[in-house]
Design a protein around this motif. Structure first.
Motif, short mmCIF file in Angstrom:
data_model
loop_
_atom_site.label_atom_id
_atom_site.label_comp_id
_atom_site.label_asym_id
_atom_site.label_seq_id
_atom_site.Cartn_x
_atom_site.Cartn_y
_atom_site.Cartn_z
N UNK A 29 0.84 -1.19 0.00
CA UNK A 29 0.00 0.00 0.00
C UNK A 29 0.87 1.24 0.00
N UNK A 30 0.35 2.33 0.54
CA UNK A 30 1.11 3.56 0.62
C UNK A 30 1.05 4.39 -0.65
N UNK A 31 1.95 5.36 -0.72
CA UNK A 31 2.05 6.22 -1.90
C UNK A 31 2.95 5.55 -2.94
N UNK A 32 2.52 5.60 -4.18
CA UNK A 32 3.31 4.99 -5.25
C UNK A 32 3.49 6.00 -6.38
N UNK A 33 4.75 6.31 -6.68
CA UNK A 33 5.06 7.18 -7.81
C UNK A 33 5.30 6.32 -9.05
N UNK A 34 4.57 6.62 -10.11
CA UNK A 34 4.70 5.84 -11.35
C UNK A 34 4.43 6.74 -12.55
N UNK A 35 4.91 6.30 -13.70
CA UNK A 35 4.67 7.05 -14.94
C UNK A 35 3.27 6.79 -15.47
N UNK A 36 2.69 7.83 -16.05
CA UNK A 36 1.33 7.78 -16.60
C UNK A 36 1.33 8.56 -17.91
N UNK A 37 0.59 8.08 -18.88
CA UNK A 37 0.65 8.69 -20.21
C UNK A 37 -0.20 9.96 -20.35
N UNK A 38 -0.89 10.34 -19.27
CA UNK A 38 -1.64 11.59 -19.30
C UNK A 38 -3.06 11.48 -19.84
N UNK A 39 -3.50 10.25 -20.18
CA UNK A 39 -4.85 10.10 -20.74
C UNK A 39 -5.85 9.67 -19.68
N UNK A 40 -7.07 10.16 -19.82
CA UNK A 40 -8.15 9.79 -18.89
C UNK A 40 -8.49 8.31 -19.02
N UNK A 41 -8.33 7.76 -20.23
CA UNK A 41 -8.66 6.35 -20.47
C UNK A 41 -7.76 5.43 -19.65
N UNK A 42 -6.46 5.70 -19.68
CA UNK A 42 -5.51 4.89 -18.92
C UNK A 42 -5.77 5.02 -17.42
N UNK A 43 -5.99 6.25 -16.98
CA UNK A 43 -6.27 6.49 -15.56
C UNK A 43 -7.49 5.71 -15.10
N UNK A 44 -8.55 5.69 -15.91
CA UNK A 44 -9.78 5.00 -15.54
C UNK A 44 -9.58 3.49 -15.51
N UNK A 45 -8.80 2.96 -16.45
CA UNK A 45 -8.54 1.52 -16.48
C UNK A 45 -7.77 1.08 -15.24
N UNK A 46 -6.77 1.88 -14.84
CA UNK A 46 -6.01 1.56 -13.63
C UNK A 46 -6.92 1.58 -12.41
N UNK A 47 -7.79 2.56 -12.35
CA UNK A 47 -8.73 2.67 -11.23
C UNK A 47 -9.69 1.48 -11.20
N UNK A 48 -10.23 1.11 -12.35
CA UNK A 48 -11.18 -0.01 -12.43
C UNK A 48 -10.53 -1.33 -12.02
N UNK A 49 -9.27 -1.49 -12.40
CA UNK A 49 -8.58 -2.77 -12.17
C UNK A 49 -7.96 -2.88 -10.78
N UNK A 50 -7.59 -1.74 -10.16
CA UNK A 50 -6.85 -1.80 -8.89
C UNK A 50 -7.49 -1.00 -7.75
N UNK A 51 -8.48 -0.16 -8.07
CA UNK A 51 -9.09 0.75 -7.10
C UNK A 51 -8.13 1.85 -6.63
N UNK A 52 -7.01 1.99 -7.33
CA UNK A 52 -6.06 3.07 -7.03
C UNK A 52 -6.32 4.24 -7.97
N UNK A 53 -6.17 5.44 -7.45
CA UNK A 53 -6.38 6.64 -8.26
C UNK A 53 -5.14 7.53 -8.23
#
Length: 491
Positions: A435-459
């Protein structure tokens, strides 16, 4: 007092609920999803409120109050705003009841239907900007710097005391400016105020950043936020400040005549923190022995417990304690002298420990003979005997030390639970195992952000304000990324 009390390791959620209720902070009410804030809990909120109110006024803001009812038509004027709040709105449709046909109760009087329905305030942008249209005519009326202390209603299906309730208390600032630059500066200033309050008063370390478009406040151009890490590894949004651009000014036709004699729309901000900060305070510092409060916000910073068997011993102790209490209060320290004779010293020790009083002083007949006092710290659970000489200064320094220690302890915890990952598999593994804070690269798209949230519950909790230039590849899509953003599961 701590018996029948869940531990953090056994069940963190239950530990939190038990603590809030048993420490007399709040309880569930007869109204589903709403809470009763009890006197001890409200005393802490009053401390928070007083400090924040002072900080707002020092920066030129003034308080006002606006109606709790908002005409339904107002919400349709700013499309993204209504979309963001529509599912949470409580709606008033009628204004009168009448006896039911069977005479056993009451029903809504259909003849008393409102011509226009009202929304019970979920936030006040719409009613305030409709009002500002009458207040703002010229650049001389700007900036308009107003704050409101109020209650709001957001219909929640799953509630938890302080963290998410249908009705909660908060402050909401709403300001109007002549230029974009001035409005952005205001937004950033209020974020700094929230961060300073969290760290210096709550002893809660926070990270500052901006929200992704998916997480942005409905109707805002940019949302700035502070995020804190709780002991279970989940994030908690501890305050937000929104740059609204000219969206609400255009929706409600709020214009001003500039110095150049040109008519233009004003620039807006809004910002707020709520009783959710109470939940943050509890979860950040408390332990399996009960509540732990930072001295600056504790209703009582010091409790003095007399230890005696005979009435004459109590009188002798009292004679010593009264001037001690006054000396401490002269230094601005909030003191309680617990003289209840219906409870034993042991019970009082346990009660004040459970309720998070930062320092406990115990004085008995032997202490009177030796000129000493037993001092117990709530943060470390350490006990030590001090000479009474200059005790008020010793106590003052101890309280400062406790405040600093709580912040440093929380900061160490956050640092130890902040991770950097490069792959999605590593991200999911760290998220589930640590758990905790996780720094990771993101491509800046809402689609990718939503998929990560749907699959992991992380935002995405925030995009750092001082974002490091660190080109990389999005952990999910593999597409280019300009820098890391902060992910976490959150409350």
């Amino acid at each position: 007092m701590a018996k029948n009390f869940s531990t953090r390791e056994e069940n963190y959620s239950q530990w939190y609920n038990d603590l809030v209720i048993k420490a007399d902070l709040a309880e569930n009410s007869a109204v589903r999803g709403c809470m009763v804030i009890k006197p001890y809990g409200y005393a802490i909120w009053e401390k928070m409120q007083a400090v924040l109110d002072s900080m707002f006024k020092e920066t030129g803001h003034v308080n006002a109050y606006f109606p709790i009812f908002i005409p339904k038509s107002f919400f349709s004027k700013e499309a993204s705003h209504v979309e963001g709040f529509a599912k949470e709105c409580a709606v008033v449709t009628h204004y009168r009841l009448k006896n039911s046909p069977d005479g056993k109760g009451v029903v809504v009087d259909e003849d008393a239907k409102l011509e226009e329905e009202y929304i019970v305030r979920p936030t006040s942008e719409t009613i305030i900007w409709d009002t500002y249209r009458n207040w703002i005519q010229s650049y001389r009326d700007l900036p308009l710097l107003i704050n409101q202390w109020a209650n709001v209603v957001r219909w929640e299906m799953r509630t938890r005391l302080f963290l998410r309730t249908t009705e909660f208390l908060w402050q909401e600032g709403h300001t109007a400016h002549a230029t974009m630059e001035e409005a952005v500066k205001e937004t950033e200033q209020m974020l700094e105020i929230y961060a300073e309050f969290a760290e210096k008063w709550m002893a809660v370390p926070v990270l500052k950043g901006v929200k992704s478009p998916n997480e942005r406040f409905a109707g805002a151009v940019e949302t700035y936020c502070i995020e804190a890490l709780m002991q279970d590894g989940k994030a908690l949004q501890a305050g937000t400040s929104h740059f609204l651009g000219q969206n609400f000014a255009k929706a409600f036709d709020v214009k001003f005549l500039s110095k150049e004699n040109k008519l233009d729309y004003v620039w807006a901000t809004s910002w707020g923190v709520s009783t959710r900060l109470m939940g943050c305070l509890v979860m950040c510092h408390s332990d399996d022995n009960g509540l732990v409060l930072p001295p600056k916000l504790a209703p009582f910073q010091v409790v003095i417990v007399p230890i005696y068997k005979k009435p004459e011993e109590f009188e002798a102790i009292k004679e010593k304690v009264i001037p001690l209490k006054k000396a401490l209060e002269m230094k601005g320290i909030r003191v309680k002298f617990d003289i209840r004779d219906t409870y034993t010293p042991g019970f009082k020790f346990a009660e004040h420990e459970f309720r998070g009083v930062p320092l406990r002083l115990a004085i008995g007949p032997r202490d009177l003979l030796n000129g000493t006092v037993e001092v117990a710290r709530r943060d470390t659970m350490e006990k030590e005997t001090y000479q009474m000489t200059d005790i008020e200064n010793k106590v003052s320094h101890l309280l400062e030390n406790i405040q600093e220690n709580l912040f440093n302890k929380a900061l160490t915890f956050r640092d130890n639970n902040t991770h950097y990952v490069d792959s999605y598999e590593e991200f999911k593994k760290v998220l589930d195992e640590k758990g905790g804070f996780i720094y990771a690269h993101w491509d800046g798209t809402a689609e990718t952000e939503q998929k990560i949230k749907d699959e992991t519950k992380a935002t995405i909790r925030l995009i750092p304000l001082q974002k490091k230039s660190e080109p990389g590849k999005c952990m999910y899509s593999g597409k280019p990324s300009e820098g890391r953003v902060l992910f976490a599961r959150a409350y």
